[in-house]
Structures are given as C-alpha cells and as structure tokens.
Design a protein around this motif. Structure first.
Motif, mmCIF file in Angstrom:
data_model
loop_
_atom_site.group_PDB
_atom_site.id
_atom_site.type_symbol
_atom_site.label_atom_id
_atom_site.label_comp_id
_atom_site.label_asym_id
_atom_site.label_seq_id
_atom_site.Cartn_x
_atom_site.Cartn_y
_atom_site.Cartn_z
ATOM 1 N N ARG A 6 0.850 -1.187 0.000
ATOM 2 C CA ARG A 6 0.000 0.000 0.000
ATOM 3 C C ARG A 6 0.885 1.237 0.000
ATOM 4 N NH1 ARG A 6 -4.423 1.789 4.581
ATOM 5 N NH2 ARG A 6 -4.606 3.881 3.780
ATOM 6 N N THR A 7 0.650 2.130 -0.954
ATOM 7 C CA THR A 7 1.388 3.391 -1.028
ATOM 8 C C THR A 7 0.380 4.504 -1.239
ATOM 9 O OG1 THR A 7 1.763 2.987 -3.389
ATOM 10 C CG2 THR A 7 3.563 2.442 -1.907
ATOM 11 N N GLU A 8 0.750 5.705 -0.811
ATOM 12 C CA GLU A 8 -0.162 6.826 -1.006
ATOM 13 C C GLU A 8 0.613 8.116 -1.181
ATOM 14 O OE1 GLU A 8 -2.823 6.347 2.351
ATOM 15 O OE2 GLU A 8 -1.540 7.552 3.606
ATOM 16 N N ILE A 9 -0.105 9.085 -1.735
ATOM 17 C CA ILE A 9 0.494 10.397 -1.991
ATOM 18 C C ILE A 9 -0.618 11.436 -1.960
ATOM 19 C CG2 ILE A 9 0.207 10.337 -4.517
ATOM 20 C CD1 ILE A 9 3.143 11.454 -4.642
ATOM 21 N N VAL A 10 -0.255 12.659 -1.631
ATOM 22 C CA VAL A 10 -1.201 13.772 -1.712
ATOM 23 C C VAL A 10 -0.829 14.584 -2.947
ATOM 24 C CG1 VAL A 10 -2.067 15.870 -0.607
ATOM 25 C CG2 VAL A 10 -1.623 13.822 0.774
ATOM 26 N N ILE A 11 -1.833 14.813 -3.784
ATOM 27 C CA ILE A 11 -1.653 15.547 -5.032
ATOM 28 C C ILE A 11 -2.434 16.853 -4.919
ATOM 29 C CG2 ILE A 11 -2.054 15.509 -7.530
ATOM 30 C CD1 ILE A 11 -1.827 12.412 -7.334
ATOM 31 N N ALA A 12 -1.781 17.948 -5.230
ATOM 32 C CA ALA A 12 -2.392 19.274 -5.099
ATOM 33 C C ALA A 12 -3.313 19.562 -6.293
ATOM 34 C CB ALA A 12 -1.316 20.344 -4.958
ATOM 35 N N ARG A 104 -5.786 12.819 -1.614
ATOM 36 C CA ARG A 104 -4.935 11.706 -1.211
ATOM 37 C C ARG A 104 -5.311 10.515 -2.096
ATOM 38 N NH1 ARG A 104 -1.737 10.566 2.802
ATOM 39 N NH2 ARG A 104 -2.438 12.406 3.944
ATOM 40 N N MET A 105 -4.311 9.980 -2.785
ATOM 41 C CA MET A 105 -4.527 8.776 -3.583
ATOM 42 C C MET A 105 -3.786 7.630 -2.932
ATOM 43 S SD MET A 105 -4.042 7.885 -7.559
ATOM 44 C CE MET A 105 -4.006 6.159 -8.068
ATOM 45 N N THR A 106 -4.504 6.538 -2.722
ATOM 46 C CA THR A 106 -3.917 5.314 -2.171
ATOM 47 C C THR A 106 -3.929 4.260 -3.260
ATOM 48 O OG1 THR A 106 -4.761 5.873 0.024
ATOM 49 C CG2 THR A 106 -4.092 3.580 -0.337
ATOM 50 N N LEU A 107 -2.774 3.651 -3.472
ATOM 51 C CA LEU A 107 -2.599 2.580 -4.443
ATOM 52 C C LEU A 107 -2.239 1.323 -3.670
ATOM 53 C CD1 LEU A 107 -2.044 1.305 -7.246
ATOM 54 C CD2 LEU A 107 0.180 2.468 -7.210
ATOM 55 N N ARG A 108 -2.993 0.251 -3.879
ATOM 56 C CA ARG A 108 -2.746 -0.989 -3.147
ATOM 57 C C ARG A 108 -2.702 -2.157 -4.123
ATOM 58 N NH1 ARG A 108 -6.554 -3.492 1.664
ATOM 59 N NH2 ARG A 108 -5.049 -5.027 2.406
ATOM 60 N N ASN A 109 -1.675 -2.994 -3.986
ATOM 61 C CA ASN A 109 -1.540 -4.227 -4.762
ATOM 62 C C ASN A 109 -1.501 -5.395 -3.796
ATOM 63 O OD1 ASN A 109 0.377 -2.205 -6.644
ATOM 64 N ND2 ASN A 109 -1.115 -3.456 -7.716
ATOM 65 N N ARG A 110 -2.402 -6.363 -4.019
ATOM 66 C CA ARG A 110 -2.453 -7.563 -3.177
ATOM 67 C C ARG A 110 -2.476 -8.794 -4.065
ATOM 68 N NH1 ARG A 110 -7.300 -7.437 0.869
ATOM 69 N NH2 ARG A 110 -8.479 -7.200 -1.047
ATOM 70 N N GLY A 111 -1.793 -9.844 -3.615
ATOM 71 C CA GLY A 111 -1.807 -11.084 -4.371
ATOM 72 C C GLY A 111 -1.243 -12.226 -3.567
ATOM 73 N N GLU A 112 -1.420 -13.407 -4.094
ATOM 74 C CA GLU A 112 -0.953 -14.631 -3.440
ATOM 75 C C GLU A 112 -0.098 -15.397 -4.445
ATOM 76 O OE1 GLU A 112 -0.462 -16.749 -0.146
ATOM 77 O OE2 GLU A 112 -2.124 -15.337 -0.128
ATOM 78 N N PRO A 113 1.206 -15.054 -4.535
ATOM 79 C CA PRO A 113 2.060 -15.742 -5.497
ATOM 80 C C PRO A 113 2.286 -17.206 -5.115
ATOM 81 C CG PRO A 113 3.355 -14.239 -4.147
ATOM 82 C CD PRO A 113 1.916 -14.046 -3.764
ATOM 83 N N GLN A 133 5.746 3.870 -5.467
ATOM 84 C CA GLN A 133 6.099 5.210 -4.991
ATOM 85 C C GLN A 133 6.554 6.080 -6.165
ATOM 86 O OE1 GLN A 133 8.901 4.050 -1.944
ATOM 87 N NE2 GLN A 133 7.356 4.203 -0.336
ATOM 88 N N LYS A 134 7.366 5.492 -7.024
ATOM 89 C CA LYS A 134 7.858 6.207 -8.206
ATOM 90 C C LYS A 134 6.689 6.572 -9.128
ATOM 91 C CE LYS A 134 10.984 5.350 -12.072
ATOM 92 N NZ LYS A 134 11.893 4.365 -12.650
ATOM 93 N N ASP A 135 5.763 5.643 -9.324
ATOM 94 C CA ASP A 135 4.619 5.891 -10.202
ATOM 95 C C ASP A 135 3.706 6.978 -9.644
ATOM 96 O OD1 ASP A 135 5.554 3.963 -11.982
ATOM 97 O OD2 ASP A 135 4.350 2.376 -11.072
ATOM 98 N N LEU A 136 3.466 6.962 -8.339
ATOM 99 C CA LEU A 136 2.624 8.004 -7.742
ATOM 100 C C LEU A 136 3.300 9.377 -7.839
ATOM 101 C CD1 LEU A 136 1.064 6.215 -4.643
ATOM 102 C CD2 LEU A 136 -0.067 6.848 -6.786
ATOM 103 N N LEU A 137 4.608 9.420 -7.713
ATOM 104 C CA LEU A 137 5.328 10.689 -7.895
ATOM 105 C C LEU A 137 5.192 11.175 -9.338
ATOM 106 C CD1 LEU A 137 8.526 10.127 -5.734
ATOM 107 C CD2 LEU A 137 6.735 11.858 -5.359
ATOM 108 N N ARG A 138 5.240 10.243 -10.284
ATOM 109 C CA ARG A 138 5.056 10.595 -11.702
ATOM 110 C C ARG A 138 3.640 11.142 -11.923
ATOM 111 N NH1 ARG A 138 6.417 12.576 -16.390
ATOM 112 N NH2 ARG A 138 5.495 11.523 -18.160
#
Length: 146
Positions: A6-12, A104-113, A133-138
């Motif tokens: 789970r990652t998140e960022i605040v975008i203005a 605030r955008m939250t991006l979450r990836n879940r899986g069972e490899p 984190q890099k993608d949310l900054l982009r």
C-alpha cells in the motif's frame, strides 16, 4: 506468502481531477513506468465488469495479463483483479479529498504468489513498493500545475 503493498500520496489537485485521470486505465502507460500498453476488451469508459489487457515489464520480465473491474465507486474507489499472469493480483485505487484543492490517492496491490514467485514474495513486495512510490510521484508531476 501473500503480497500486500500500500502506497499513497497527496496531489495538489481537486479530487475529481485526480480520480478521473488515474481512474481511466487508458492513462496508465503515462504514469506507470512499467506499463507498456493497455487494450480495452470491453468498450470504454471504465465500468463494473470492464476487462482490459495490460502489458508490463517488472523485475526484468514481460508480463501480459487481463484485469477485470470488480468494484467501482466514482470519484472514490476503483478495484481491478486478475487471475492470469505470474500470480492472481488485485489493484485498488482510493481517492479522498484532503482539501478542496488536494487529494490523497492510495494505491494498493495484493496477491498470493505461488511457486518461485511465492518464495520471492518479500523481494517482490519491496520492488512493488519502490515502483508504486515512483509511479505516484510521476502521477503527481503530471497532474500538478508547474
């Protein structure tokens, strides 16, 4: 071992601007560095049950998988799942207004490899976290006024 990143960022930018851009899968190649292409199996715009083919590169491998939209609350949440690819994965986006002009955008990836991917799950989770984190900054740099 499960992967849950789970990652998140605040975008203005206002919530509608962020949710409409990030919630349109056609825009994914512009802000996800690992996504090469998106092809709609069902007609746009995104809706419950929409199916999309993604081609991505991750940890040196080319991945092709199909996501299905399993939950959609406009301007609030988008959830997509796949049973294809190296392991079943769920990707979710959540948007909440911090102020009238920031989101605030939250991006979450879940899986069972399984198999080798299961053994490498801790490394995979760390790589996902860095990529997200890099993608949310982009995304932030694309949406915020310069």
């Amino acid at each position: 071992m499960a992967v849950d990143v789970r990652t998140e960022i605040v975008i203005a930018r206002p919530l509608a601007v962020v949710a409409e851009y990030a919630g349109d899968p056609s825009n994914a190649p512009q802000w996800y560095s690992n996504i090469e292409s998106v092809h709609w199996q069902t007609p746009p715009p995104v809706a419950l049950g929409s199916r999309l083919d993604f081609v991505a590169h991750f940890l040196g491998r080319r991945l092709a998988y199909t996501y299905e939209v399993t939950n959609l609350v406009p301007l609030s949440q988008l959830v997509m799942r796949t049973a294809q690819g190296p392991f079943p994965m769920e990707t979710s986006y959540q948007w909440t207004a911090e102020t009238e002009q920031s989101t605030r955008m939250t991006l979450r990836n879940r899986g069972e490899p399984s198999g080798f991917a299961g053994i490498a799950a801790p490394l995979m989770a760390a790589a996902m976290r860095r990529a997200n984190q890099k993608d949310l900054l982009r995304l932030k740099s694309l949406l915020e006024p310069q």
